[in-house]
Scaffold this active site. Structure first.
Site, short mmCIF file in Angstrom:
data_model
loop_
_atom_site.label_atom_id
_atom_site.label_comp_id
_atom_site.label_asym_id
_atom_site.label_seq_id
_atom_site.Cartn_x
_atom_site.Cartn_y
_atom_site.Cartn_z
N LEU A 165 0.83 1.83 4.07
CA LEU A 165 -0.07 0.72 4.29
C LEU A 165 0.73 0.04 5.24
O LEU A 165 1.96 -0.13 5.09
CB LEU A 165 -0.31 0.06 3.24
CG LEU A 165 -1.28 0.66 1.95
CD1 LEU A 165 -1.60 0.09 0.70
CD2 LEU A 165 -2.98 0.84 2.73
N ASP A 166 0.08 -0.76 6.27
CA ASP A 166 0.61 -1.84 7.00
C ASP A 166 1.37 -2.88 6.24
O ASP A 166 1.05 -2.99 5.01
CB ASP A 166 -0.11 -2.47 7.89
CG ASP A 166 -0.91 -1.53 8.99
OD1 ASP A 166 -0.41 -0.61 9.11
OD2 ASP A 166 -2.04 -2.05 9.30
N LYS A 167 2.69 -3.16 6.81
CA LYS A 167 3.53 -4.36 6.05
C LYS A 167 2.59 -5.58 5.58
O LYS A 167 2.87 -5.80 4.54
CB LYS A 167 4.47 -4.89 7.20
CG LYS A 167 5.68 -5.63 6.58
CD LYS A 167 6.69 -6.10 7.59
CE LYS A 167 7.51 -6.98 7.08
NZ LYS A 167 8.45 -7.51 8.20
#
Ligand code: URA
Length: 238
Positions: free
Chosen positions: A104-106
């Site tokens: 998942l993106d930051k």
């Protein structure tokens, strides 16, 4: 596969071969509904369920955690600058073997599975398996029925092929819209790039489910728990 009970338990890291023999003698090991009596009994790893005290023992010591990923943690095992999702599980057994199943993106929150079971991870991530992922998102601008159709048809996000049909559900359309989106691929920044393709911006993104696994609503960002036996079975039998 048929295997000796004491070998199964030792491979599952319940203890050394002699330790697990001790546990069997003390009646602490159960095969399905029955207390195990002998270390040399054969079990069937596909059919039998083995328990140490009350806890299910998984083959080769696999562990499975559901994390509500908080913003700011990176989906990696190590990182030079930032806290990783694995760092959040530092106190856990087998911490050093854990990895996140996918990324998942930051700045994305929500469901992330962490495990040391490479086969399960592969099965969930393989592009051929088309595992559904459901996200809740806040979008800058009015999301329209045209967007819903465009998502269904497939979008050009700069890859060789258009995205596969995805289900965009408008929960609320407004200056900030609320949507739920289901995709069955896992391209880099996929949801954000899909909205960019219809000239809109994702301002909040949270994953709600992956395959048959749904984020436990009781978990606050940064909190995690073991998957239940039923959840592990669900993932394995998808
Ligand atoms: N799509 C994105 O754009 N980001 C994520 O973190 C997950 C899906």
């Amino acid at each position: 596969m048929q295997i000796r009970l004491d070998k199964f338990l030792a491979d599952a890291k319940v203890g050394s071969r002699s330790e697990v023999k001790g546990y069997i003698k003390k009646g602490r090991i159960r095969i399905n509904d029955e207390i195990a009596e002998k270390a040399e009994m054969k079990i069937d790893t596909e059919k039998d369920q083995i328990y140490f005290d009350m806890e299910r023992v998984w083959e080769k010591g696999f562990v499975y955690y559901m994390l509500n990923k908080p913003k700011g943690a990176v989906s990696a095992t190590t990182d030079n600058r930032d806290k990783t999702v694995v760092d959040l599980l530092k106190q856990e057994k087998y911490f050093a073997e854990l990895f996140p199943v996918g990324r998942l993106d930051k700045d994305t929150e929500g469901l992330l599975l962490l495990t040391n079971d490479g086969v399960l991870a592969h099965n969930l991530l393989s592009p051929k398996k088309h595992v559904d992922k459901v996200y809740y998102a806040l979008i800058k601008g009015f999301v329209t029925e045209e967007d819903v159709s465009a998502f269904k048809e497939g979008l050009d996000i700069g890859e060789k092929k258009e995205t596969m049909p995805s289900d965009l559900h408008i929960l609320k359309s407004g200056e900030i819209s609320e949507v739920q989106i289901t995709i069955c691929e896992g391209k880099f920044h996929q949801v954000k790039r899909m909205f960019q393709a219809v000239s809109k911006e994702v301002i909040y993104l949270k994953r709600i489910s992956m395959g048959k696994l749904t984020l436990d609503k009781r978990l606050q960002p940064g909190e995690y728990r073991h998957l239940t036996e039923a959840e592990i079975e669900l993932l394995k039998t998808r």
